[in-house]
Design a protein around this motif. Structure first.
Motif, PDB file in Angstrom:
ATOM      1  N   LEU A 166       3.741  -8.123 -11.949  1.00 35.20           N
ATOM      2  CA  LEU A 166       4.651  -7.844 -10.853  1.00 35.20           C
ATOM      3  C   LEU A 166       3.827  -7.308  -9.667  1.00 35.20           C
ATOM      4  O   LEU A 166       3.699  -6.092  -9.479  1.00 35.20           O
ATOM      5  N   PRO A 167       3.221  -8.197  -8.882  1.00 37.67           N
ATOM      6  CA  PRO A 167       2.534  -7.725  -7.678  1.00 37.67           C
ATOM      7  C   PRO A 167       3.556  -7.324  -6.615  1.00 37.67           C
ATOM      8  O   PRO A 167       4.545  -8.026  -6.408  1.00 37.67           O
ATOM      9  N   VAL A 168       3.293  -6.188  -5.961  1.00 39.89           N
ATOM     10  CA  VAL A 168       4.270  -5.639  -5.011  1.00 39.89           C
ATOM     11  C   VAL A 168       3.557  -5.313  -3.699  1.00 39.89           C
ATOM     12  O   VAL A 168       2.564  -4.580  -3.699  1.00 39.89           O
ATOM     13  N   LEU A 169       4.053  -5.847  -2.620  1.00 40.89           N
ATOM     14  CA  LEU A 169       3.477  -5.556  -1.299  1.00 40.89           C
ATOM     15  C   LEU A 169       4.582  -4.979  -0.423  1.00 40.89           C
ATOM     16  O   LEU A 169       5.631  -5.610  -0.228  1.00 40.89           O
ATOM     17  N   THR A 170       4.322  -3.755   0.090  1.00 32.10           N
ATOM     18  CA  THR A 170       5.364  -3.114   0.906  1.00 32.10           C
ATOM     19  C   THR A 170       4.764  -2.542   2.175  1.00 32.10           C
ATOM     20  O   THR A 170       3.559  -2.301   2.282  1.00 32.10           O
ATOM     21  N   LEU A 171       5.645  -2.312   3.110  1.00 32.91           N
ATOM     22  CA  LEU A 171       5.304  -1.681   4.394  1.00 32.91           C
ATOM     23  C   LEU A 171       6.340  -0.588   4.611  1.00 32.91           C
ATOM     24  O   LEU A 171       7.541  -0.816   4.400  1.00 32.91           O
ATOM     25  N   ALA A 215      -2.424   2.401   2.124  1.00 30.73           N
ATOM     26  CA  ALA A 215      -3.301   2.531   3.280  1.00 30.73           C
ATOM     27  C   ALA A 215      -2.500   2.989   4.497  1.00 30.73           C
ATOM     28  O   ALA A 215      -1.368   2.538   4.717  1.00 30.73           O
ATOM     29  N   ARG A 216      -3.089   3.860   5.256  1.00 28.95           N
ATOM     30  CA  ARG A 216      -2.450   4.359   6.486  1.00 28.95           C
ATOM     31  C   ARG A 216      -2.665   3.323   7.570  1.00 28.95           C
ATOM     32  O   ARG A 216      -3.802   2.928   7.856  1.00 28.95           O
ATOM     33  N   LEU A 217      -1.573   2.893   8.171  1.00 28.89           N
ATOM     34  CA  LEU A 217      -1.667   1.885   9.228  1.00 28.89           C
ATOM     35  C   LEU A 217      -1.342   2.457  10.594  1.00 28.89           C
ATOM     36  O   LEU A 217      -1.510   1.796  11.609  1.00 28.89           O
TER      37      LEU A 217
END
Lengths: 192, 314
Positions: A183-188, A152-154
């Motif tokens: 393997l859930p992955v959350l990135t910024l 998603a574009r933030l």
């Protein structure tokens, strides 16, 4: 009189109604997307395995990218296994995850926009697959990841990404086994 | 929930608990072979000759005795000829004199006393030149002597008969030669061949006490187990089978095998020497830790397990 009628027509609600087309803002073609974040490897091995990761994707075209990921796990024995260890000295035969290095392909399945109050969130539904090595305290094991997620574009250059990956690897335990895990992955990250 | 339902459907990879410091185990096999010793050659001739011309009686008997003596002389080693028995002193009537069983047994006892360290097994050589069934009293006397215990019950005599089939039938001889005629060189040659292939008899000796571990294994072993009692042998040392025992380097473990004496003739001695493999499971470290045979097996402390756990060494 005629002027008054024309002005009234121009000021009517119909005249105020307008069709606004939000332009596609999450443009990826020939751009690098670099991000970092958190993950958790859950594969039923009696280890708690949170991790930190960095990943980079380069979009060869708007919907396809090659990517690399590097994850470092901070694994420790779970409470149930730790209790067994304290009482008997026995430990699981599963290998303790240390890191994961993977590279693969990422594909955009659909582009979407959603209004959130006064703003519009642009996002991509994505899927892909990676091949790599799951490095443990005892060996470097081949690993295969398949994932679905959303990017998603933030902001102008800021984006966030969440992938839910299914990871399989071959591991030597008491016998050689094929293991699977989430393997859930959350990135910024930033789009360059 | 350690693994989600979806993953359970495809399997997460089984996890078993293991000992990170399992017992360090090795299998060692000691091959133990009985020793062999030559036993003294003790023999007695029993003559029952018929000579038509009585004047030739003494010569016939002497020639026959000489043939037997010459044959036995080829055996070498310690020898003792027991006084011969003559059942037909004048060579005119078969079994004219009964076989003096008591005298023969007394001779056996004397031979036994003469070789106190040995297992005396006398050879009786019965020579008879009449082609008729044996008189019952001779037959029963020979069978009685054949069944006599000697050497403290360890053995019984050997009976060789040199006669015609009609006489040797049902006698239960250990070996039978066909009688030809007095003074026939073939008679002596046959006897000599028999002596050569059989005598001196050899008997097994106690192999032991035998150290269970070699010097290299002694250095590294902490505890050990004797895996299986050997078949046909009896352990007389105080080492429990299947139980872990601490290695006392000052008194290294040894086994003494209680092997009864077994007699062999010369031909078979080299092939049939009794031997046994004694398997020992050695632990060189972490002996009180858990041994898990197969994934999923219940962990058991090695030194508390009754018996050895490792398979046969490859």
């Amino acid at each position: 009189m005629r002027r008054a009628l024309v002005l009234a027509a121009l000021l009517s609600p119909a005249a105020f109604a307008q069709v606004r087309v939000e332009p596609r803002l999450l443009v990826k073609d020939h751009r690098w997307f670099v991000s970092g974040g958190l993950t958790w490897l859950e594969r039923g091995d009696y280890y708690n395995s949170p991790g930190f990761l960095a990943q980079a994707s380069y979009y060869l075209r708007e919907n396809d990218a090659v990517e690399v990921r590097a994850i470092v796990f901070a694994s420790w024995l779970g409470s149930s296994a730790d209790e067994v260890f304290q009482n008997t000295g026995l430990v699981p035969d599963a290998q303790k995850p240390v890191s994961l290095l993977a590279a693969g392909w990422r594909h955009s399945l659909a582009y979407g926009k959603v209004t959130t109050g006064s703003s519009v969130l642009h996002f991509d539904l994505q899927g892909g697959a990676d091949l790599g090595l799951l490095i443990t305290d005892r060996a470097a094991n081949p690993a295969l990841l398949g994932f679905f997620g959303v990017a998603a574009r933030l902001g102008n250059h800021l984006y966030g990404q969440f992938d839910l990956a299914l990871m399989g690897s071959i591991e030597s335990r008491s016998t050689t086994v094929f293991t699977m895990g989430f393997l859930p992955v959350l990135t910024l990250g930033a789009a360059l | 929930m350690r693994c989600l339902v979806v993953l359970l459907a495809v399997g997460c990879g089984e996890v078993h608990f293991v000992d990170p410091n399992p017992p360090e185990l090795f299998r060692t096999t000691a091959h133990i072979q009985a020793g062999l010793v030559d036993e003294p050659v003790v023999w007695m001739t029993i003559l029952d000759l018929f000579v038509e011309d009585a004047g030739g009686c003494a010569a016939a008997k002497q020639a026959t005795l000489d043939a037997v003596r010459a044959a036995f002389a080829t055996a070498g080693g310690a020898q003792m000829e027991l006084p011969f028995q003559d059942l037909s002193p004048d060579c005119q009537k078969r079994a004219e004199v009964p076989l003096d069983v008591a005298a023969v047994k007394a001779a056996f006892a004397k031979a036994d006393a003469n070789f106190p360290q040995a297992h005396v097994r006398p050879v009786l050589v019965y020579l008879d030149d009449i082609d008729l069934p044996l008189p019952a009293q001779v037959s029963s006397a020979l069978q009685s002597l054949h069944a006599t215990s000697v050497a403290g019950g360890a053995t019984r005599p050997i009976l060789w008969t040199v006669t015609f089939p009609s006489a040797s039938n049902k006698l239960g001889s250990d070996s039978v030669f066909a009688w030809t005629f007095t003074g026939d060189p073939a008679l002596q040659q046959n006897l000599a061949a028999m002596v050569e292939s059989n005598l001196p008899l050899r008997s097994t000796t106690q192999p032991g006490p035998i150290p269970l571990l070699g010097p290299a294994d002694m250095e590294t072993t902490v505890e050990l187990k004797l895996c299986d009692p050997p078949d046909g042998f009896k352990l007389v040392d105080n080492i429990p089978v299947g139980q872990a025992v601490q290695l006392d380097r000052a008194n290294p473990p040894r086994v003494l095998l209680n092997l009864p004496p077994i007699f062999f003739d010369q031909m078979r001695a080299s092939q049939l020497i009794p031997a046994v493999d004694i398997t020992v499971e050695r632990c060189t470290g972490n002996c009180h830790r858990f041994y898990i045979g197969q994934p999923g097996d219940a962990p058991r402390r090695w030194d508390e397990i009754d018996g050895c756990v490792l398979g046969d060494p490859q």
